[in-house]
Design a protein around this motif. Structure first.
Motif, PDB file in Angstrom:
ATOM      1  N   PRO A  50      56.457 -23.884  41.731  1.00  0.00           N
ATOM      2  CA  PRO A  50      57.756 -23.407  42.258  1.00  0.00           C
ATOM      3  C   PRO A  50      58.118 -22.006  41.778  1.00  0.00           C
ATOM      4  O   PRO A  50      58.542 -21.161  42.563  1.00  0.00           O
ATOM      5  CB  PRO A  50      58.755 -24.453  41.737  1.00  0.00           C
ATOM      6  N   SER A  51      57.941 -21.732  40.470  1.00  0.00           N
ATOM      7  CA  SER A  51      58.300 -20.409  39.956  1.00  0.00           C
ATOM      8  C   SER A  51      57.320 -19.350  40.450  1.00  0.00           C
ATOM      9  O   SER A  51      57.721 -18.241  40.794  1.00  0.00           O
ATOM     10  CB  SER A  51      58.331 -20.427  38.427  1.00  0.00           C
ATOM     11  N   GLY A  52      56.033 -19.694  40.505  1.00  0.00           N
ATOM     12  CA  GLY A  52      55.043 -18.732  40.982  1.00  0.00           C
ATOM     13  C   GLY A  52      55.239 -18.391  42.448  1.00  0.00           C
ATOM     14  O   GLY A  52      55.136 -17.221  42.854  1.00  0.00           O
ATOM     15  N   TYR A  53      55.557 -19.406  43.266  1.00  0.00           N
ATOM     16  CA  TYR A  53      55.775 -19.153  44.683  1.00  0.00           C
ATOM     17  C   TYR A  53      57.092 -18.427  44.913  1.00  0.00           C
ATOM     18  O   TYR A  53      57.199 -17.551  45.776  1.00  0.00           O
ATOM     19  CB  TYR A  53      55.760 -20.474  45.458  1.00  0.00           C
ATOM     20  N   ASN A  69      51.798 -10.896  33.917  1.00  0.00           N
ATOM     21  CA  ASN A  69      50.748 -10.485  32.977  1.00  0.00           C
ATOM     22  C   ASN A  69      49.366 -10.831  33.498  1.00  0.00           C
ATOM     23  O   ASN A  69      48.364 -10.312  33.011  1.00  0.00           O
ATOM     24  CB  ASN A  69      50.953 -11.159  31.618  1.00  0.00           C
ATOM     25  N   ASP A  70      49.314 -11.727  34.463  1.00  0.00           N
ATOM     26  CA  ASP A  70      48.043 -12.152  35.045  1.00  0.00           C
ATOM     27  C   ASP A  70      47.709 -11.226  36.215  1.00  0.00           C
ATOM     28  O   ASP A  70      48.329 -11.292  37.276  1.00  0.00           O
ATOM     29  CB  ASP A  70      48.172 -13.603  35.515  1.00  0.00           C
ATOM     30  N   LEU A  71      46.742 -10.354  36.025  1.00  0.00           N
ATOM     31  CA  LEU A  71      46.405  -9.363  37.051  1.00  0.00           C
ATOM     32  C   LEU A  71      45.874 -10.005  38.320  1.00  0.00           C
ATOM     33  O   LEU A  71      46.071  -9.472  39.421  1.00  0.00           O
ATOM     34  CB  LEU A  71      45.395  -8.361  36.491  1.00  0.00           C
ATOM     35  N   VAL A  72      45.200 -11.130  38.186  1.00  0.00           N
ATOM     36  CA  VAL A  72      44.704 -11.814  39.386  1.00  0.00           C
ATOM     37  C   VAL A  72      45.884 -12.323  40.213  1.00  0.00           C
ATOM     38  O   VAL A  72      45.906 -12.172  41.442  1.00  0.00           O
ATOM     39  CB  VAL A  72      43.770 -12.975  39.000  1.00  0.00           C
ATOM     40  N   TYR A  73      46.869 -12.910  39.549  1.00  0.00           N
ATOM     41  CA  TYR A  73      48.070 -13.371  40.256  1.00  0.00           C
ATOM     42  C   TYR A  73      48.771 -12.196  40.935  1.00  0.00           C
ATOM     43  O   TYR A  73      49.207 -12.305  42.089  1.00  0.00           O
ATOM     44  CB  TYR A  73      49.018 -14.063  39.273  1.00  0.00           C
ATOM     45  N   VAL A  74      48.885 -11.064  40.249  1.00  0.00           N
ATOM     46  CA  VAL A  74      49.525  -9.884  40.826  1.00  0.00           C
ATOM     47  C   VAL A  74      48.765  -9.411  42.057  1.00  0.00           C
ATOM     48  O   VAL A  74      49.360  -9.063  43.090  1.00  0.00           O
ATOM     49  CB  VAL A  74      49.627  -8.754  39.779  1.00  0.00           C
ATOM     50  N   ASN A  75      47.443  -9.408  41.975  1.00  0.00           N
ATOM     51  CA  ASN A  75      46.627  -8.993  43.112  1.00  0.00           C
ATOM     52  C   ASN A  75      46.814  -9.940  44.292  1.00  0.00           C
ATOM     53  O   ASN A  75      46.887  -9.511  45.457  1.00  0.00           O
ATOM     54  CB  ASN A  75      45.155  -8.940  42.715  1.00  0.00           C
ATOM     55  N   GLU A 114      46.164 -23.733  44.488  1.00  0.00           N
ATOM     56  CA  GLU A 114      44.859 -23.783  43.831  1.00  0.00           C
ATOM     57  C   GLU A 114      44.835 -22.952  42.551  1.00  0.00           C
ATOM     58  O   GLU A 114      44.169 -23.320  41.586  1.00  0.00           O
ATOM     59  CB  GLU A 114      43.768 -23.279  44.790  1.00  0.00           C
ATOM     60  N   TYR A 115      45.556 -21.841  42.556  1.00  0.00           N
ATOM     61  CA  TYR A 115      45.483 -20.938  41.403  1.00  0.00           C
ATOM     62  C   TYR A 115      46.439 -21.321  40.287  1.00  0.00           C
ATOM     63  O   TYR A 115      46.116 -21.194  39.100  1.00  0.00           O
ATOM     64  CB  TYR A 115      45.758 -19.493  41.845  1.00  0.00           C
TER      65      TYR A 115
END
Length: 503
Positions: free
Chosen positions: A421-424, A294-300, A413-414
């Motif tokens: 762990p889940s984001g990576y 849902n976070d467009l910055v993360y998707v980018n 950093e983000y």
């Protein structure tokens, strides 16, 4: 009796953890740029060339990404160190299987699947442990670790070519398998951070102080699980603490990129959702932490890095075959690759020193590396002599550091620490799928056109898919995004505990 609390070591055993990370990654990342040197003649003897290399490397990163996707869930059932060791043993087992391959299919199973899964378990385990040992020194120590990896990348091409000349393909693979065995040693030193945390004395009025007699030793499993599953920081924000109590058995997925927003922090009513039985889709969302999408910055960030990594890894995997097609000898080809690795090492040293006096966001470093690499790739197709090729590959080697070293730090950093762990892992899954889809397409382009320049232009387009959207995002955020004067600015919640007395 004095009162104490535990803080991040910022050194001590953390230096050994950094060394273990460097050794393990050196074993895998040092060989990837030399893939063409190791398997070029073998694949040619089977009648397979560029398309096979693209397929094998793409499958490797797909297996790597699938394994990484599940590490966050595995961390909840097993310790990080156990997952890291399992990955190391798989990677070494795949290395020994490569010695006996006789077909592309066998190479796919041993290298792409077994080694890919092993490496996929090693990476998030090593980075997660490393991030827990360092906060203030994180960038500097990561640069040092990456410098050691760069040193291995510089030595590997010359070593591999020497081994191929003196021991042949299978002899070289046997020695490389023995060298890869050091990954097990690197993962053995990944101790839980609680074993080595410092105890510092705190003031009586510190709300986070802990009596010394209450600091008890836990088992490795309890320590690792407590570290990985910790959902929210301990701060006196009553609304967030109440939310934590309601959803402690579920992932804190309603808080999107906490600590990185420029505007107000909004928490959705996850408590209302948690009163209802979770459906199959919600179970999948929580399992993979898909709310990050849902976070467009993360998707980018994820899409940009995924395309950049595919472009970079495929370029250097195919580069030896391109140089051989230009009638460079194998010795000159190995020297050119080693020059690029030496420039990579110099760049890593430069970043390590620069990080001590210049504070630049890791994402901006990554963006600069991607943008300048696009320009260097165009120049690379215009040179054909040894000196010119060595010079331009040296430039790309220098820029390559800016693509690989800041990668985990961009996410560190983000994302808040508990979602790293889940984001990576989600990034690894997306990156692997992109490589699996785009890899065969790029290989088909090469075989259909019989043109390396067209093939390299397609890779350069992938690199541009990182640089251009990121630049547009920076411009939008800084200059084009409409600002609502009625929305007050809210101070970002600090995610990390502050040492007592500002020390």
């Amino acid at each position: 009796m004095g009162k104490y609390k535990k803080v991040t070591p910022e050194g001590g055993w953390g230096y050994i953890v950094g060394l273990g990370l460097a050794i393990s990654l050196m074993c895998a990342l040092g060989t990837l740029p030399s893939f063409g040197l190791m398997f070029g003649d073998f694949l040619t003897s089977l009648g397979e060339e560029t398309s096979a290399i693209a397929l094998i490397t793409s499958c490797f990163f797909s297996s790597f990404s699938i394994a990484g996707l599940f590490t966050n869930t595995l961390f909840k059932k097993y310790t990080v160190r156990k997952i890291a060791l399992a990955g190391a043993f798989l990677y070494v087992a795949g290395s020994f299987m490569v010695i006996f391959v006789t077909s592309v299919t066998q190479l796919l199973v041993s290298f792409s699947v077994v080694q890919g899964i092993g490496f996929g378990l090693i990476i998030p385990s090593a980075y997660t442990t490393f991030n827990l040992y360092f906060e203030e020194k994180r960038v500097f120590m990561m640069s040092i670790a990456q410098t050691l990896i760069g040193l291995g990348s510089m030595i590997y091409p010359i070593l591999i070519q020497w081994l191929m000349d003196n021991y042949g393909f299978r002899g070289c693979m046997a020695i490389m398998a023995a060298l890869n065995g050091h990954a097990i040693v690197g993962m053995l030193v990944m101790h839980p951070v609680e074993w080595h945390m410092k105890k510092v004395k705190v003031e009586d009025d510190d709300p986070e102080n802990v009596p010394e007699e209450k600091i008890t030793k836990k088992t490795e499993s309890e320590e690792d699980r407590a570290t990985v599953e910790k959902l929210l920081p301990k701060h006196p924000v009553q609304a967030i603490k109440a939310q934590e109590e309601r959803i402690k058995s579920r992932r804190a997925s309603s808080i999107s990129s906490l600590g990185n927003w420029a505007g107000p922090i909004v928490i959705s009513d996850a408590s209302e959702r948690d009163k209802k039985p979770a459906g199959k889709w919600q179970v999948l969302v929580d399992f993979l932490d898909l709310t990050l999408l849902n976070d467009l910055v993360y998707v980018n960030i994820v899409l940009g890095i995924s395309f950049a990594l595919f472009s970079d890894n495929t370029f250097f995997a195919v580069l030896p075959m391109y140089l051989l097609s230009l009638n460079f000898s194998k010795q000159d080809t190995a020297k050119i690759i080693a020059i690029g690795a030496a420039a990579d090492l110099a760049s890593r040293t430069f970043l390590a020193l620069a990080s001590t006096c210049i504070k630049v966001k890791s994402r901006y470093v990554y963006l600069a590396g991607a943008a300048f690499t696009v320009a260097a790739r165009f120049a690379h197709l215009c040179v054909f002599d040894f000196n010119g090729m060595a010079f331009i590959i040296g430039i790309m080697g220098f820029l390559r550091t800016w693509i690989h070293v800041p990668l985990p730090l961009v996410f560190a950093e983000y994302l808040p620490q508990e979602r790293f762990p889940s984001g990576y892992g989600l990034f690894m899954a997306i990156s692997g799928n992109i490589g699996f889809i785009v890899g065969p397409i790029s290989g088909y382009i090469r075989d259909a056109t019989q043109s390396y320049p067209i093939f390299f232009h397609s890779l350069n387009l992938c690199m541009a898919l990182c640089a251009v959207p990121w630049i547009l995002e920076v411009l939008y955020v800084r200059y084009w995004r409409p600002r609502d004067p009625t929305v007050p600015k809210v101070t970002v919640i600090e995610m990390q505990e502050q040492p007592a007395n500002g020390n």
